[in-house]
Design a protein around this motif. Structure first.
Motif, PDB file in Angstrom:
ATOM      1  N   ARG A   1      39.839  47.577  47.828  1.00 47.39           N
ATOM      2  CA  ARG A   1      40.943  46.922  48.396  1.00 47.39           C
ATOM      3  C   ARG A   1      42.292  47.617  48.334  1.00 47.39           C
ATOM      4  O   ARG A   1      42.889  47.947  49.266  1.00 47.39           O
ATOM      5  CB  ARG A   1      40.992  45.277  47.833  1.00 47.39           C
ATOM      6  CG  ARG A   1      40.097  44.403  48.739  1.00 47.39           C
ATOM      7  CD  ARG A   1      40.621  43.163  48.082  1.00 47.39           C
ATOM      8  NE  ARG A   1      40.683  42.779  46.784  1.00 47.39           N
ATOM      9  CZ  ARG A   1      39.696  42.228  46.059  1.00 47.39           C
ATOM     10  NH1 ARG A   1      38.524  42.143  46.328  1.00 47.39           N
ATOM     11  NH2 ARG A   1      40.091  42.184  44.753  1.00 47.39           N
ATOM     12  N   LYS A   2      42.410  48.159  47.263  1.00 48.40           N
ATOM     13  CA  LYS A   2      43.405  49.038  46.887  1.00 48.40           C
ATOM     14  C   LYS A   2      43.424  50.399  47.827  1.00 48.40           C
ATOM     15  O   LYS A   2      44.484  50.657  48.509  1.00 48.40           O
ATOM     16  CB  LYS A   2      43.708  49.479  45.626  1.00 48.40           C
ATOM     17  CG  LYS A   2      44.239  48.502  44.673  1.00 48.40           C
ATOM     18  CD  LYS A   2      44.233  49.207  43.092  1.00 48.40           C
ATOM     19  CE  LYS A   2      44.844  50.307  43.225  1.00 48.40           C
ATOM     20  NZ  LYS A   2      45.286  51.012  41.667  1.00 48.40           N
TER      21      LYS A   2
ATOM     22  N   ARG B   1      33.025  43.340  40.657  1.00 48.00           N
ATOM     23  CA  ARG B   1      34.640  42.667  41.082  1.00 48.00           C
ATOM     24  C   ARG B   1      35.469  43.832  40.869  1.00 48.00           C
ATOM     25  O   ARG B   1      36.393  43.873  41.806  1.00 48.00           O
ATOM     26  CB  ARG B   1      34.941  41.554  40.137  1.00 48.00           C
ATOM     27  CG  ARG B   1      34.274  40.142  40.655  1.00 48.00           C
ATOM     28  CD  ARG B   1      34.773  39.088  39.469  1.00 48.00           C
ATOM     29  NE  ARG B   1      34.181  39.300  38.589  1.00 48.00           N
ATOM     30  CZ  ARG B   1      34.297  38.370  37.603  1.00 48.00           C
ATOM     31  NH1 ARG B   1      35.398  37.756  37.496  1.00 48.00           N
ATOM     32  NH2 ARG B   1      33.714  38.611  36.366  1.00 48.00           N
ATOM     33  N   ALA B   2      35.380  44.804  39.915  1.00 46.09           N
ATOM     34  CA  ALA B   2      36.632  45.899  39.744  1.00 46.09           C
ATOM     35  C   ALA B   2      36.008  46.643  40.936  1.00 46.09           C
ATOM     36  O   ALA B   2      37.237  47.223  41.276  1.00 46.09           O
ATOM     37  CB  ALA B   2      36.107  46.499  38.376  1.00 46.09           C
TER      38      ALA B   2
ATOM     39  N   ARG C   1      38.068  45.324  44.163  1.00 39.64           N
ATOM     40  CA  ARG C   1      39.400  45.104  43.645  1.00 39.64           C
ATOM     41  C   ARG C   1      39.929  46.728  44.098  1.00 39.64           C
ATOM     42  O   ARG C   1      40.719  46.854  44.732  1.00 39.64           O
ATOM     43  CB  ARG C   1      39.767  45.065  42.337  1.00 39.64           C
ATOM     44  CG  ARG C   1      41.211  44.614  42.202  1.00 39.64           C
ATOM     45  CD  ARG C   1      41.756  43.959  40.823  1.00 39.64           C
ATOM     46  NE  ARG C   1      40.596  43.123  40.261  1.00 39.64           N
ATOM     47  CZ  ARG C   1      39.912  43.157  39.202  1.00 39.64           C
ATOM     48  NH1 ARG C   1      40.091  44.302  38.209  1.00 39.64           N
ATOM     49  NH2 ARG C   1      38.958  42.302  38.673  1.00 39.64           N
TER      50      ARG C   1
END
Length: 133
Positions: free
Chosen positions: A11-12, A4-5, A8
């Motif tokens: 996506r950034k 998940r990290a 994330r």
């Protein structure tokens, strides 16, 4: 939790924000050495001239990170995504000897914490130069 990290952070990076803890970050696209499935891993990078990037396979543990094994198993299927840009096919070159030492000095000067991590590890972190194909 790590998946998940990573998602994330990816996506950034795709939105154009490619920094984390004061380091530049790219997405390293590899293929799983056993599964053959695509893998996307955010990795800190260091400029190496105008057309190549240095990455370090630190992983924080006693063995090289999985992305390193995937990269070495399928070097011809590697690409990177820099912040806000399309994927760019690259060729990885593991640096040894004087080439590694020169690159390591550049990396350690840019991010002393990586040199600190290296000093506490029993293994030498591989340094990989990525060049456009």
């Amino acid at each position: 939790m790590q998946n998940r990290a990573n998602a994330r952070m990816n996506r950034k990076i795709r939105r154009g924000n490619g920094t984390f803890m004061g380091m530049n970050v790219l997405i390293l696209n590899t293929v799983g050495r056993r599964s053959g499935q695509p893998r996307e891993t955010p990795v800190a990078w260091f400029a190496d001239g105008e057309d190549s990037w240095l990455i370090v396979a630190s992983g924080g543990g006693s063995r090289h990170p999985d992305w390193h094994a995937n990269l070495m198993a399928h070097p011809d299927r590697t690409s990177i995504e820099l912040p806000g840009r399309e994927a760019l096919p690259v060729t990885p070159h593991r640096l040894d000897g004087a080439d590694r030492e020169e690159a390591w000095q550049l990396i350690a000067a840019a991010q002393p914490r990586i040199a600190k991590y290296q000093s506490k590890s029993e293994r030498q972190y591989p340094v990989i130069r990525l060049t456009p194909r």
